[in-house]
Design an enzyme around this catalytic site. Structure first.
Site, mmCIF file in Angstrom:
data_model
loop_
_atom_site.group_PDB
_atom_site.id
_atom_site.type_symbol
_atom_site.label_atom_id
_atom_site.label_comp_id
_atom_site.label_asym_id
_atom_site.label_seq_id
_atom_site.Cartn_x
_atom_site.Cartn_y
_atom_site.Cartn_z
ATOM 1 N N LYS A 1 -50.734 6.279 83.162
ATOM 2 C CA LYS A 1 -51.182 7.580 83.686
ATOM 3 C C LYS A 1 -51.681 8.463 82.539
ATOM 4 C CE LYS A 1 -48.026 7.369 87.596
ATOM 5 N NZ LYS A 1 -46.733 7.698 88.159
ATOM 6 N N GLN B 1 -41.419 10.984 87.000
ATOM 7 C CA GLN B 1 -41.500 9.563 87.367
ATOM 8 C C GLN B 1 -40.212 9.139 88.079
ATOM 9 O OE1 GLN B 1 -44.240 7.558 86.925
ATOM 10 N NE2 GLN B 1 -43.149 5.940 88.005
ATOM 11 N N ASP C 1 -47.734 15.345 92.690
ATOM 12 C CA ASP C 1 -47.447 14.263 93.634
ATOM 13 C C ASP C 1 -47.415 14.754 95.082
ATOM 14 O OD1 ASP C 1 -47.239 11.751 92.462
ATOM 15 O OD2 ASP C 1 -45.229 12.140 91.677
#
Ligand code: NAP
Length: 278
Positions: free
Chosen positions: A49, A93, A116
């Site tokens: 990422k 994460q 997210d």
């Protein structure tokens, strides 16, 4: 033979467009990724990422805490990042170590920096049929890929297998918002095969090889979200590609389908949050 839904090709197009867009910004978007622990798979995801964000001109930083870091330390860091005007997107994460509450961590992220789309604010918006600030990455990637190939969803029967918060539930809601008729299946579903046989669109997010060609309706669209390693260490999806690609009209491969679209969506979300912060 089914047409392959090429997630890599669309990802590359999205990233190139984003790179050109970000070049024009005087101040750059900034994505901070928090990783707790040393899980090798998570480290690969996080570094990937960061690398892709940097390739398109996004400032990206990974904060990697050791496994035994306290929940308080992580929550305090998130609060600090929420206040920091130079940070426009925050990602934690998952999974987190057991001693850290995933709910508390997600609830602490500012919805305006929630790249997210997992915070209760953004989830609440999504599930009440309103627009969240950003949509969760994997479901967003699925919809972008379907749209790229002009796949009509209105009035179609979409069957979603798997009900996680990161894929199954939000993608079901997003398909419903596109006027599909949605059936959600999970490990307690009886007659899964009969239900799948009636699907115009199948989205499978399970992590086990559960779908075979003979279970599918002719000319259906198959989205394979699952990724896991089989006993030979080979990367697999939920869907048996060989038999299914003979029955379906469109199919997303693993790898090269939804995985690349998830990262493309993350970058899209990072830029969207930045633009909304201006
Ligand atoms: P998850 O939390 O691992 O949960 C799996 C879901 O599958 C659960 O809802 C479970 O039902 C259901 N399930 C398990 N066995 C089943 C069966 N035999 N029949 C029907 N349903 C069954 O889900 P996830 O986090 O969404 O991950 C699913 C897969 O997608 C994994 O392989 C993951 O690596 C992959 N993934 C890929 C991407 C990507 O970018 N490509 C992104 C996210 C996830 P219950 O709820 O009843 O337990």
């Amino acid at each position: 033979m089914a047409i392959i839904l090429d997630g890599k090709k669309l990802r590359d197009k999205i990233l190139e467009d984003l790179k050109q867009k970000v070049e024009k910004f005087q101040v750059k978007p900034s994505l901070v990724v928090i990783l707790v622990g040393e899980d090798p798979a998570s480290q690969i995801y996080v570094n990937n990422k960061k690398k892709i964000a940097q390739q398109i001109g996004i400032n990206s930083q990974v904060i990697n805490y050791p496994e035994n870091t306290t929940e308080e330390t992580v929550l305090n860091k998130i609060k600090e990042l929420n206040e920091n005007k130079n940070v426009t997107a925050i990602l934690v994460q998952l999974p987190l170590p057991n001693h850290i509450s995933k709910e508390k961590v997600i609830n602490t992220i500012s919805p305006q920096k929630d790249v997210d789309g997992f915070t209760p604010y953004n989830f609440g918006k999504l599930f009440s049929g309103e627009k969240p600030i950003v949509y969760p990455c994997t479901p967003k990637g699925i919809l972008l890929l379907l749209d790229e190939y002009g796949i009509e969803l209105e009035g179609k029967h979409a069957v979603v297998v798997g009900r996680s918060n990161i894929v199954g539930r939000p993608v079901a809601q997003m398909l419903l918002d596109r006027n599909a008729t949605v059936t959600m299946c999970h490990s307690y579903t009886k007659n899964l095969e009969q239900i799948i046989k009636t699907a115009d669109v199948v989205v499978s997010a399970v992590g086990k090889n559960i779908i075979k060609g003979e279970m599918l309706k002719s000319d259906c669209v198959v989205i394979d979200v699952g990724i896991f390693k089989d006993s030979n260490g080979k990367t697999r999806g939920d869907v048996d590609f060989e038999s299914s690609s003979k029955i379906a009209s469109y199919i997303s491969p693993v790898p090269g389908g939804i995985g690349p679209m998830t990262i493309a969506s993350l970058m899209l979300n990072t830029v969207e949050l930045f633009e909304k912060s201006l």
